[in-house]
Design an enzyme around this catalytic site. Structure first.
Site, short mmCIF file in Angstrom:
data_model
loop_
_atom_site.label_atom_id
_atom_site.label_comp_id
_atom_site.label_asym_id
_atom_site.label_seq_id
_atom_site.Cartn_x
_atom_site.Cartn_y
_atom_site.Cartn_z
N ARG A 11 0.85 -1.03 0.03
CA ARG A 11 -0.22 0.03 0.43
C ARG A 11 1.09 1.83 -0.11
O ARG A 11 2.64 1.58 0.69
CB ARG A 11 -0.85 0.16 1.31
CG ARG A 11 -1.62 1.08 1.12
CD ARG A 11 -2.88 1.45 2.54
NE ARG A 11 -3.01 2.70 2.64
CZ ARG A 11 -4.21 3.64 3.92
NH1 ARG A 11 -3.90 2.61 4.76
NH2 ARG A 11 -4.24 3.91 3.95
N HIS A 12 0.31 2.34 -0.75
CA HIS A 12 1.01 3.66 -1.03
C HIS A 12 1.40 4.25 0.63
O HIS A 12 0.67 4.40 1.55
CB HIS A 12 0.46 4.78 -2.07
CG HIS A 12 -0.31 4.81 -0.81
ND1 HIS A 12 -1.07 5.90 0.16
CD2 HIS A 12 -2.16 4.73 -1.25
CE1 HIS A 12 -2.18 5.75 0.01
NE2 HIS A 12 -3.19 5.32 -0.86
N ARG A 63 0.34 8.98 -5.84
CA ARG A 63 1.39 8.12 -4.80
C ARG A 63 1.51 6.87 -4.21
O ARG A 63 2.25 6.78 -3.72
CB ARG A 63 -0.19 8.90 -3.32
CG ARG A 63 -1.66 7.60 -3.30
CD ARG A 63 -2.79 7.84 -2.98
NE ARG A 63 -3.86 7.31 -3.42
CZ ARG A 63 -4.64 8.32 -3.91
NH1 ARG A 63 -4.80 8.71 -4.71
NH2 ARG A 63 -5.94 7.29 -3.85
N GLU A 85 -7.41 3.37 -6.83
CA GLU A 85 -8.55 3.17 -5.91
C GLU A 85 -9.97 3.53 -6.62
O GLU A 85 -10.18 3.84 -7.19
CB GLU A 85 -8.03 4.37 -4.63
CG GLU A 85 -8.68 3.91 -3.86
CD GLU A 85 -8.30 3.08 -2.84
OE1 GLU A 85 -8.74 1.93 -3.66
OE2 GLU A 85 -7.88 2.80 -1.60
N HIS A 149 -2.77 0.47 -3.06
CA HIS A 149 -4.24 1.07 -2.24
C HIS A 149 -4.96 0.28 -1.34
O HIS A 149 -4.57 -0.62 -1.48
CB HIS A 149 -5.55 2.26 -2.81
CG HIS A 149 -4.74 2.98 -4.30
ND1 HIS A 149 -4.17 4.67 -3.73
CD2 HIS A 149 -4.22 2.99 -5.57
CE1 HIS A 149 -3.36 4.60 -5.14
NE2 HIS A 149 -3.42 4.34 -6.44
#
Length: 190
Positions: A11-12, A63, A85, A149
């Site tokens: 995940r970022h 991101r 996302e 995400h």
């Protein structure tokens, strides 16, 4: 249950909007200093994994791409739009307290972030979101790194683990770690 190749899911790192409890969905927000630190933590964990030369995929959103650049040390990544996302429609850009105040019925009926995003007016909805993620997963033929995400990760991990939507919504959603998905199981590297 469908079988998938091994997936290392990242995940970022935390974004400025994450810190503000503001819904991003498919809008952009920069990584915070803490978020860049999360990506550096992932870089330490990724070194031995990258030595295996897995195929790396990343969401088109900034991101995730910035996280991938740091965490994967500049390794080549395939940008796949299916890894964006969930589109949270009219909720994008709102803070969680604003959603609670302005849309109390939607807020009350959707206690998890996954349900809230998927119930958003003019949003993508769960069925479309799930189908998009599954279509990506079904083309994987070899061990792969995915940088994307939180909600996407909950659904992707849930698909591998054979979980219901309600169970997916309860999965942890950490930053600065790696979720290793293999043979219907999940391992957390941190």
């Amino acid at each position: 249950m469908t079988s998938f190749p091994k997936i290392w899911f990242l995940r970022h790192g935390q974004t400025e909007w994450n810190a503000e409890k503001r819904i991003q969905g498919q809008l952009e927000s920069q990584l915070s200093p803490l978020g860049r630190s999360h990506a550096r933590q992932q870089a330490e964990l990724m070194r031995p994994i990258l030595a295996q030369e897995p195929t790396c995929y990343v969401s088109p959103l900034g991101r995730a791409r910035e996280t991938a650049e740091i965490a994967l040390g500049g390794a080549e990544c395939i940008i796949d739009p299916r890894l964006a996302e969930a589109h949270a429609g009219d909720l994008q850009g709102m803070t969680l307290p604003e959603v609670e105040a302005q849309l109390p019925e939607i807020w009350a009926a959707n206690p998890s972030h996954l349900d809230l995003f998927c119930a958003a007016p003019n949003g993508e909805g769960y069925g479309n979101f799930h189908a998009r993620i599954l279509s990506f997963m079904q083309v994987l033929t070899e061990p792969s790194v995915v940088v994307a995400h939180g909600l996407l990760g909950q659904v992707m991990r849930g698909i591998v683990l054979g979980l219901s939507r309600q169970e997916m919504a309860k999965l942890s959603n950490q930053q600065g770690c790696i979720y290793v998905l293999e043979e219907g199981r999940e391992q957390l590297l941190q």
